[in-house]
Design an enzyme around this catalytic site. Structure first.
Site, PDB file in Angstrom:
ATOM      1  CE  LYS A 171     -11.985 -15.147  39.952  1.00 23.54           C
ATOM      2  NZ  LYS A 171     -12.076 -15.192  41.334  1.00 23.54           N
TER       3      LYS A 171
ATOM      4  CG  ASP B  52      -9.032 -14.380  44.355  1.00 23.14           C
ATOM      5  OD1 ASP B  52      -9.572 -13.201  44.595  1.00 23.14           O
ATOM      6  OD2 ASP B  52      -9.588 -15.141  43.238  1.00 23.14           O
TER       7      ASP B  52
END
Length: 287
Positions: free
Chosen positions: A69, A105
């Site tokens: 990420k 997220d």
């Protein structure tokens, strides 16, 4: 000449455990759309080249998971403001010939809270008028969730972590609204907390349990755990035993997937009971 079907991916190392292909495959079938979504296992050393070759490989974008990420954040050509604050990217897509990156997220977590507790949960739990949202852990998930809570307008956020230095590092997101605390201080923090969020691996299958007495939490408080294997963690079981709303980690996984699907396949899917049931069945059969 036929137009090739959109091709998307989830990339990680390892990646065999990912439920994302089930989620996106369900939505492709539900919407009757052509397209594919596949797992791709890429070693960290090979990740930059993988990203540079996405367009040539025929990918329209994809999801990024551990351990890539932060690297995806550095490699994306355009970032959303949210991704910029979080410093990590989990969703990539092409737009106007450039590779864009976002971190979904944060909105995924909040969408699941809204679905589980109702849109008025900040008022119902008291975090809209003085009580704290108490976040356990100081890793990437905690950072994303803190950004989401800041975007929602919460004024009082506390991060508790075994490493005080890591917790202190997260206060830089908004020093006026975020404070750091030691793990040992948790019993004194619970009485003033309206929302307790576990972002650590404690309670996950194969990990130590999260040992925490929830008795001091206010009667209106809610408890959330981003762990979804098992779906009912000891923390959530303890919350339910106290009569508190308990929010599991699966919904965050489902809701964070919505924006990516929209970018890649051109339709906005819904997180439905049927989708949740399908993923729960897979978790129960494979763990």
């Amino acid at each position: 000449m036929t137009t090739p079907h959109p091709r998307a991916f989830v990339v990680g190392h390892p990646i065999a455990h990912s439920r994302s292909p089930l989620i996106h495959g369900h939505w492709l079938a539900e919407h009757g759309l052509p397209g594919t979504y596949e797992r791709v296992d890429v070693h960290p050393d090979a990740f930059p080249e993988f990203v540079r070759s996405l367009h040539a490989a025929g990918f329209v974008g994809g999801n990024v998971t551990i351990p890539h990420k932060e690297a995806a954040f550095r490699l994306a050509e355009e970032l959303t403001p949210r991704a910029g604050r979080i410093g990590a990217v989990n969703t990539l897509w092409f737009e106007d010939g450039r590779l864009h990156g976002d971190n979904t997220d944060a909105p995924g977590f909040l969408a699941h809270l809204d679905a589980s507790l109702g849109a008025g949960w900040p008022e119902a739990t008291g975090v809209a008028n003085g009580r704290a949202a108490l976040v356990l852990g100081a890793g990437g998930a905690a950072r994303a969730i803190l950004v989401g809570l800041l975007e929602r307008g919460l004024d009082r956020l506390i991060v508790a972590n075994r490493s005080a230095e890591r917790a202190e590092g997260l206060t830089a997101l908004d020093p006026a609204r975020i404070t750091a605390s030691s793990w040992d201080a948790l019993p004194s923090l619970l009485p003033e907390s309206g929302l307790l969020i576990n972002t650590t691996a404690l309670g996950m299958a194969g990990q130590d349990p999260l040992v925490l007495d929830l008795a001091p939490l206010p009667a209106q408080a809610a408890v959330s755990d981003i762990v979804y294997v098992p779906l009912e963690t000891p923390l959530l079981a303890a919350a339910r035993a106290r009569g508190l709303p308990a929010v599991d980690g699966l919904g965050m996984l489902l809701h964070q997937a919505v924006p990516g699907f929209r970018h890649w396949f051109g339709a906005t899917p819904c997180v439905t009971p049927a989708l949740r049931a399908r993923i729960v069945a897979d978790l129960e059969s494979h763990g």
